[in-house]
Design an enzyme around this catalytic site. Sequence first.
Site, short mmCIF file in Angstrom:
data_model
loop_
_atom_site.label_atom_id
_atom_site.label_comp_id
_atom_site.label_asym_id
_atom_site.label_seq_id
_atom_site.Cartn_x
_atom_site.Cartn_y
_atom_site.Cartn_z
N LYS A 83 104.90 139.65 17.11
CA LYS A 83 105.49 139.02 18.28
C LYS A 83 107.01 138.95 18.15
O LYS A 83 107.56 138.98 17.04
CB LYS A 83 104.96 137.59 18.44
CG LYS A 83 103.48 137.50 18.76
CD LYS A 83 103.05 136.04 18.84
CE LYS A 83 101.59 135.92 19.21
NZ LYS A 83 101.31 136.28 20.60
N ASP B 149 98.10 128.17 18.73
CA ASP B 149 97.05 129.15 19.03
C ASP B 149 95.68 128.69 18.56
O ASP B 149 94.70 129.40 18.76
CB ASP B 149 97.40 130.51 18.40
CG ASP B 149 96.83 131.67 19.20
OD1 ASP B 149 96.58 131.51 20.40
OD2 ASP B 149 96.62 132.75 18.61
N GLU C 226 94.02 139.35 18.99
CA GLU C 226 93.12 138.99 17.88
C GLU C 226 92.12 137.92 18.26
O GLU C 226 91.05 137.82 17.65
CB GLU C 226 93.94 138.55 16.67
CG GLU C 226 94.34 137.08 16.62
CD GLU C 226 95.27 136.66 17.76
OE1 GLU C 226 95.22 135.48 18.16
OE2 GLU C 226 96.04 137.50 18.26
N ARG D 114 90.16 137.52 20.78
CA ARG D 114 88.87 138.05 21.23
C ARG D 114 88.08 138.66 20.07
O ARG D 114 86.85 138.73 20.13
CB ARG D 114 89.09 139.06 22.35
CG ARG D 114 89.87 140.31 21.97
CD ARG D 114 90.53 140.98 23.16
NE ARG D 114 91.68 140.22 23.64
CZ ARG D 114 92.41 140.56 24.69
NH1 ARG D 114 92.12 141.66 25.37
NH2 ARG D 114 93.43 139.84 25.08
#
Length: 489
Positions: free
Chosen positions: A274, A285, A346, A348
Amino acid sequence: MQFFAKVTDISKQRSACAILAVNDKDQLTDSGNALDKASNGSLGKLLKRGDLGKAAGSTLLVSLLEGDAERVLFVRTGKAPVSQAEFRKLANASAKAVTSLKDATSYLTEVAVRDADIEWQAQQLALAAGLAGYKFTRFLSDAKPNPLAKFTLHVSDKKQQKAVQAGTDLGSAQALGSNIARELGNLPGNLCTPTYLANEAKALAKKHPKLTTTVLDNKKMEALGMGAFMSVAKGSDEPAAMIAMQYKGGKANDKPIVLVGKGITFDTGGISIKPGLQMDEMKFDMCGAASVFGVMNALVEMNAPVNVVGVVAAAENMPSGRASKPGDIVTSMSGKTIEILNTDAEGRLVLCDALTWAGKFKPSVVIDIATLTGACVIALGNHATGLYANQDQLANDLIAAGETAGDRAWRMPLWDEYQPMLNSNFADLQNIGGREAGSVTAACFLSRFAEEYTWAHLDIAGSAWISGAAKGATGRPVPLLLQYILKSK
């Protein structure tokens, strides 16, 4: 914070603050008039000064020299009956205004609200007070938590007692769960690791006999064939954890609701790293996992008569020499192969194996909660959670729960036309579908692993935390989930 619902006589009720409604014509409710009379008309004199703003939700805190209430908080309500949205504004404004006091008694239960009963009003007031009382202080050397320790809701007569108490219990539970989720979400990634979350789940089970915790480590997950999950976890030096908290408060034969939370305790994006700007917020997250912890804590504290399993897929996403690379192909627990085109997709990957594992609990419903896509933020902003479901009834029930709790969701399409965007030349599917409809294709990906049961996906990327000066976790969608679990029966 302790919450009470009791029949009170305002002229005799000892309190650090009495919270009173004032309508658009500067008129008080019955309790306000009673206190005005007991204080020789001082409230009316104060209102005539015009210091209370005219906008709904305006507040004015004043000290009293007579009577058992030390202070009064005037809250402008506007023209009656007020809407539900307006009442929430009053509840939130009044709660924030009294957090510096030791206790408060709210008489806003006397406000007329359109299409709402007294139980709903009590729920909103308790929820607002509980949320307003939270402050993250763990790493502040000179900070103290808000002193508000007692919040009482006025009941006009014994006939209302049961309804007000029920609303107070639900609202306070929603606040408790939300604040636990906020606390976990606000923790830094160097403390809140997958191991930390696993230990929190074990500690909860030790405190409550109706809850048991199971933790799968890396070796167990590899043995079960969780190749998608491990493709994310292997890039970190921190061991991953698949956590299941099983709460059995309902009938033995009742199938459980299973909640599945994304628990990426820090997300660098992996090899698809990122940008550095605001990367610190990637500690959030794991807010999906935090919401699962919040719900489970609230349920056990309430001794709720339901069966619920909270599954948390906890890992770090790091860019080490062991990390997955774009173009890698992995095999999920379901047997489906996945081409990884972007390692920053990531969530999913960990969730798909968690969803397969969730099937072993023979669920009535599975709901996953995840800060899954920036695309959902673009679509819905920060106000609504993105909702996907493979059955209309479940979608409708969740939307209704969100509307009641003030924790709103908006249904997004899960149409077959989007599924081909996940086609891969080299595997059963790929983990991204391109720039268009990014939140939709992410949900389509998850739907491939939830075909055996009734399932919903909540994309909370926009609703789970706030950026800027007020940066912090929100605790959403804990109120929505508890409303659904406790009121959908």
